[in-house]
Motif scaffolding. Structure first.
Motif, PDB file in Angstrom:
ATOM      1  N   ALA A 186       0.813  -1.233   0.000  1.00 23.89           N
ATOM      2  CA  ALA A 186       0.000   0.000   0.000  1.00 23.89           C
ATOM      3  C   ALA A 186       0.838   1.271   0.000  1.00 23.89           C
ATOM      4  CB  ALA A 186      -0.939  -0.001   1.205  1.00 23.89           C
ATOM      5  N   THR A 187       2.026   1.232   0.607  1.00 20.29           N
ATOM      6  CA  THR A 187       2.841   2.459   0.702  1.00 20.29           C
ATOM      7  C   THR A 187       4.175   2.321  -0.045  1.00 20.29           C
ATOM      8  OG1 THR A 187       3.581   1.649   2.857  1.00 20.29           O
ATOM      9  CG2 THR A 187       1.845   3.334   2.855  1.00 20.29           C
ATOM     10  N   THR A 188       4.235   1.367  -0.979  1.00 19.40           N
ATOM     11  CA  THR A 188       5.439   1.210  -1.808  1.00 19.40           C
ATOM     12  C   THR A 188       5.012   1.152  -3.274  1.00 19.40           C
ATOM     13  OG1 THR A 188       5.310  -1.187  -1.472  1.00 19.40           O
ATOM     14  CG2 THR A 188       6.835   0.005  -0.067  1.00 19.40           C
ATOM     15  N   LEU A 189       5.961   1.430  -4.152  1.00 16.08           N
ATOM     16  CA  LEU A 189       5.634   1.435  -5.583  1.00 16.08           C
ATOM     17  C   LEU A 189       5.997   0.138  -6.280  1.00 16.08           C
ATOM     18  CD1 LEU A 189       6.570   4.922  -7.062  1.00 16.08           C
ATOM     19  CD2 LEU A 189       4.308   3.853  -6.906  1.00 16.08           C
ATOM     20  N   LEU A 190       7.049  -0.525  -5.814  1.00 10.63           N
ATOM     21  CA  LEU A 190       7.597  -1.629  -6.593  1.00 10.63           C
ATOM     22  C   LEU A 190       7.162  -3.009  -6.097  1.00 10.63           C
ATOM     23  CD1 LEU A 190      11.224  -0.229  -7.101  1.00 10.63           C
ATOM     24  CD2 LEU A 190       9.263  -0.096  -8.655  1.00 10.63           C
ATOM     25  N   ILE A 191       6.447  -3.055  -4.969  1.00 13.97           N
ATOM     26  CA  ILE A 191       6.041  -4.362  -4.437  1.00 13.97           C
ATOM     27  C   ILE A 191       4.642  -4.688  -4.944  1.00 13.97           C
ATOM     28  CG2 ILE A 191       5.567  -5.682  -2.336  1.00 13.97           C
ATOM     29  CD1 ILE A 191       7.772  -4.026  -0.965  1.00 13.97           C
ATOM     30  N   PRO A 192       4.513  -5.785  -5.693  1.00 16.29           N
ATOM     31  CA  PRO A 192       3.208  -6.105  -6.282  1.00 16.29           C
ATOM     32  C   PRO A 192       2.224  -6.621  -5.239  1.00 16.29           C
ATOM     33  CG  PRO A 192       4.772  -7.879  -6.746  1.00 16.29           C
ATOM     34  CD  PRO A 192       5.535  -6.805  -6.004  1.00 16.29           C
ATOM     35  N   HIS A 193       0.949  -6.467  -5.540  1.00 15.58           N
ATOM     36  CA  HIS A 193      -0.087  -7.060  -4.697  1.00 15.58           C
ATOM     37  C   HIS A 193      -1.231  -7.509  -5.588  1.00 15.58           C
ATOM     38  CE1 HIS A 193      -1.837  -7.942  -0.829  1.00 15.58           C
ATOM     39  NE2 HIS A 193      -2.990  -7.570  -1.345  1.00 15.58           N
ATOM     40  N   PRO A 194      -1.629  -8.751  -5.600  1.00 17.60           N
ATOM     41  CA  PRO A 194      -1.060  -9.831  -4.780  1.00 17.60           C
ATOM     42  C   PRO A 194       0.370 -10.165  -5.179  1.00 17.60           C
ATOM     43  CG  PRO A 194      -2.695 -10.693  -6.334  1.00 17.60           C
ATOM     44  CD  PRO A 194      -2.729  -9.209  -6.458  1.00 17.60           C
ATOM     45  N   TYR A 195       1.090 -10.728  -4.235  1.00 18.06           N
ATOM     46  CA  TYR A 195       2.503 -11.056  -4.411  1.00 18.06           C
ATOM     47  C   TYR A 195       2.567 -12.514  -4.871  1.00 18.06           C
ATOM     48  CZ  TYR A 195       7.479 -10.387  -3.324  1.00 18.06           C
ATOM     49  OH  TYR A 195       8.841 -10.243  -3.405  1.00 18.06           O
ATOM     50  N   GLY A 196       2.677 -12.691  -6.165  1.00 16.40           N
ATOM     51  CA  GLY A 196       2.503 -14.022  -6.757  1.00 16.40           C
ATOM     52  C   GLY A 196       3.639 -14.988  -6.497  1.00 16.40           C
ATOM     53  N   ASP A 197       3.369 -16.268  -6.761  1.00 14.77           N
ATOM     54  CA  ASP A 197       4.414 -17.290  -6.657  1.00 14.77           C
ATOM     55  C   ASP A 197       5.535 -16.950  -7.636  1.00 14.77           C
ATOM     56  OD1 ASP A 197       2.940 -18.646  -4.817  1.00 14.77           O
ATOM     57  OD2 ASP A 197       2.123 -20.102  -6.246  1.00 14.77           O
ATOM     58  N   GLY A 198       6.753 -17.110  -7.201  1.00 16.23           N
ATOM     59  CA  GLY A 198       7.911 -16.928  -8.080  1.00 16.23           C
ATOM     60  C   GLY A 198       8.460 -15.505  -8.092  1.00 16.23           C
ATOM     61  N   VAL A 199       7.673 -14.544  -7.602  1.00 20.98           N
ATOM     62  CA  VAL A 199       8.136 -13.144  -7.622  1.00 20.98           C
ATOM     63  C   VAL A 199       9.359 -12.976  -6.718  1.00 20.98           C
ATOM     64  CG1 VAL A 199       7.517 -10.779  -6.988  1.00 20.98           C
ATOM     65  CG2 VAL A 199       5.873 -12.212  -8.202  1.00 20.98           C
ATOM     66  N   ALA A 200       9.280 -13.538  -5.522  1.00 22.05           N
ATOM     67  CA  ALA A 200      10.397 -13.388  -4.580  1.00 22.05           C
ATOM     68  C   ALA A 200      11.637 -14.110  -5.117  1.00 22.05           C
ATOM     69  CB  ALA A 200      10.001 -13.938  -3.217  1.00 22.05           C
ATOM     70  N   GLU A 201      11.429 -15.303  -5.678  1.00 15.73           N
ATOM     71  CA  GLU A 201      12.555 -16.078  -6.230  1.00 15.73           C
ATOM     72  C   GLU A 201      13.274 -15.263  -7.311  1.00 15.73           C
ATOM     73  OE1 GLU A 201       9.666 -17.356  -5.419  1.00 15.73           O
ATOM     74  OE2 GLU A 201       9.999 -19.277  -4.377  1.00 15.73           O
ATOM     75  N   GLU A 202      12.478 -14.646  -8.188  1.00 10.55           N
ATOM     76  CA  GLU A 202      13.046 -13.862  -9.287  1.00 10.55           C
ATOM     77  C   GLU A 202      13.803 -12.639  -8.752  1.00 10.55           C
ATOM     78  OE1 GLU A 202      10.948 -11.768 -12.982  1.00 10.55           O
ATOM     79  OE2 GLU A 202      10.065 -13.703 -12.458  1.00 10.55           O
ATOM     80  N   TRP A 203      13.204 -11.997  -7.776  1.00 13.60           N
ATOM     81  CA  TRP A 203      13.823 -10.804  -7.156  1.00 13.60           C
ATOM     82  C   TRP A 203      15.175 -11.182  -6.550  1.00 13.60           C
ATOM     83  CZ3 TRP A 203      13.385  -9.259  -1.579  1.00 13.60           C
ATOM     84  CH2 TRP A 203      13.791  -7.945  -1.360  1.00 13.60           C
ATOM     85  N   ILE A 204      15.183 -12.282  -5.807  1.00 13.52           N
ATOM     86  CA  ILE A 204      16.419 -12.702  -5.132  1.00 13.52           C
ATOM     87  C   ILE A 204      17.463 -13.142  -6.155  1.00 13.52           C
ATOM     88  CG2 ILE A 204      17.396 -14.474  -3.597  1.00 13.52           C
ATOM     89  CD1 ILE A 204      14.665 -14.280  -2.019  1.00 13.52           C
ATOM     90  N   ALA A 205      17.028 -13.838  -7.192  1.00 13.96           N
ATOM     91  CA  ALA A 205      17.973 -14.354  -8.207  1.00 13.96           C
ATOM     92  C   ALA A 205      18.708 -13.227  -8.926  1.00 13.96           C
ATOM     93  CB  ALA A 205      17.220 -15.218  -9.220  1.00 13.96           C
ATOM     94  N   ALA A 206      18.068 -12.063  -9.041  1.00 20.29           N
ATOM     95  CA  ALA A 206      18.693 -10.943  -9.770  1.00 20.29           C
ATOM     96  C   ALA A 206      19.721 -10.196  -8.918  1.00 20.29           C
ATOM     97  CB  ALA A 206      17.599  -9.970 -10.221  1.00 20.29           C
ATOM     98  N   MET A 207      19.737 -10.455  -7.620  1.00 18.73           N
ATOM     99  CA  MET A 207      20.544  -9.611  -6.721  1.00 18.73           C
ATOM    100  C   MET A 207      22.043  -9.676  -6.954  1.00 18.73           C
ATOM    101  SD  MET A 207      18.404  -9.898  -3.201  1.00 18.73           S
ATOM    102  CE  MET A 207      16.674  -9.413  -3.174  1.00 18.73           C
ATOM    103  N   PRO A 208      22.639 -10.876  -7.116  1.00 19.78           N
ATOM    104  CA  PRO A 208      24.103 -10.900  -7.289  1.00 19.78           C
ATOM    105  C   PRO A 208      24.567 -10.080  -8.491  1.00 19.78           C
ATOM    106  CG  PRO A 208      23.285 -13.097  -6.782  1.00 19.78           C
ATOM    107  CD  PRO A 208      22.079 -12.239  -7.009  1.00 19.78           C
TER     108      PRO A 208
END
Ligand SMILES: CC(C)(COP(=O)(O)OP(=O)(O)OC[C@H]1O[C@@H](n2cnc3c(N)ncnc32)[C@H](O)[C@@H]1OP(=O)(O)O)[C@@H](O)C(=O)NCCC(=O)NCCS
Length: 186
Positions: free
Chosen positions: A38-60
């Motif tokens: 509600a108070t962020t721009l880049l966090i989706p809602h609903p937060y679907g399956d695989g979104v967190a995995e993809e976010w974390i995978a891009a970090m390195p």
């Protein structure tokens, strides 16, 4: 300016560490709460399956390229993951945008403030930044307070500058320069 690896950061109660793939379900659970989106721009809602995995995978790659640093905010004593904080870098201008969220069950304990203060220290002392800035929705006083307590100063309001869930919202800009000195912690 950018350092190409990510070492752990510590505060009195928190350890900030790189995310790992197994954090994904916990991120989905906590960041998936409507209050976080509600108070962020880049966090989706609903937060679907695989979104967190993809976010974390891009970090390195993002760290290696000097684009961004994301840290899992964990309770030092237990290792429990309670939130996230990060910098989006403008390396050419030696600047970074600070962002963070804390899982709803952990709000009101000073954790965001503690993490933000450490990110400010990290940004100036270890990344050698010139400026750290953040933008908050004007209807997010808790985050504005966190930024103030981390030493950032209010720089002004951008009227109707974002569209969130079909509503135009004002955003408030906060920043701190390295020449401002370390914030007085209270
Ligand atoms: C904003 C957020 C990170 C704060 O996390 P937190 O760990 O609860 O923050 P802290 O406990 O460190 O500090 C919150 C401060 O805001 C104050 N606060 C909370 N609600 C408030 C309100 N409605 N009005 C005014 N101040 C408020 C608290 O009193 C506290 O200040 P204090 O220490 O001077 O009393 C958390 O609410 C969150 O994750 N929100 C959703 C994501 C988000 O908005 N991220 C930031 C985007 S810019």
């Amino acid at each position: 300016m950018p350092i190409m690896s990510q070492s752990n950061l510590h505060t009195e109660r928190l350890a900030l560490r790189a995310f790992v793939t197994v954090d994904a379900p916990r991120v989905q659970q906590l960041a998936g709460e409507r209050e976080i989106a509600a108070t962020t721009l880049l966090i989706p809602h609903p937060y679907g399956d695989g979104v967190a995995e993809e976010w974390i995978a891009a970090m390195p790659d993002n760290v290696a390229a000097g684009r961004s640093y994301e840290y899992a905010i964990t309770i030092r004593e237990t290792g429990e993951l309670i939130g996230a904080t990060g910098f989006r870098l403008r390396s050419d201008w030696e600047q970074a945008e600070l962002g963070y969220w804390i899982g709803v069950p952990y709000w009101g304990n000073g954790y965001a403030t503690e993490a933000a203060r450490e990110m400010v220290r990290f940004g100036f002392e270890e990344l050698g930044l010139h400026r750290i800035f953040a933008a908050v929705f004007a209807n997010n006083p808790a985050s504005a307070r966190v930024l103030q307590k981390a030493g950032l100063s209010y720089e002004g309001r951008h009227r109707g500058s974002v569209k969130k869930w079909d509503e135009f919202l004002d955003t408030d800009s906060y920043a701190i320069l390295s020449s401002d000195g370390r914030p007085h912690l209270s």
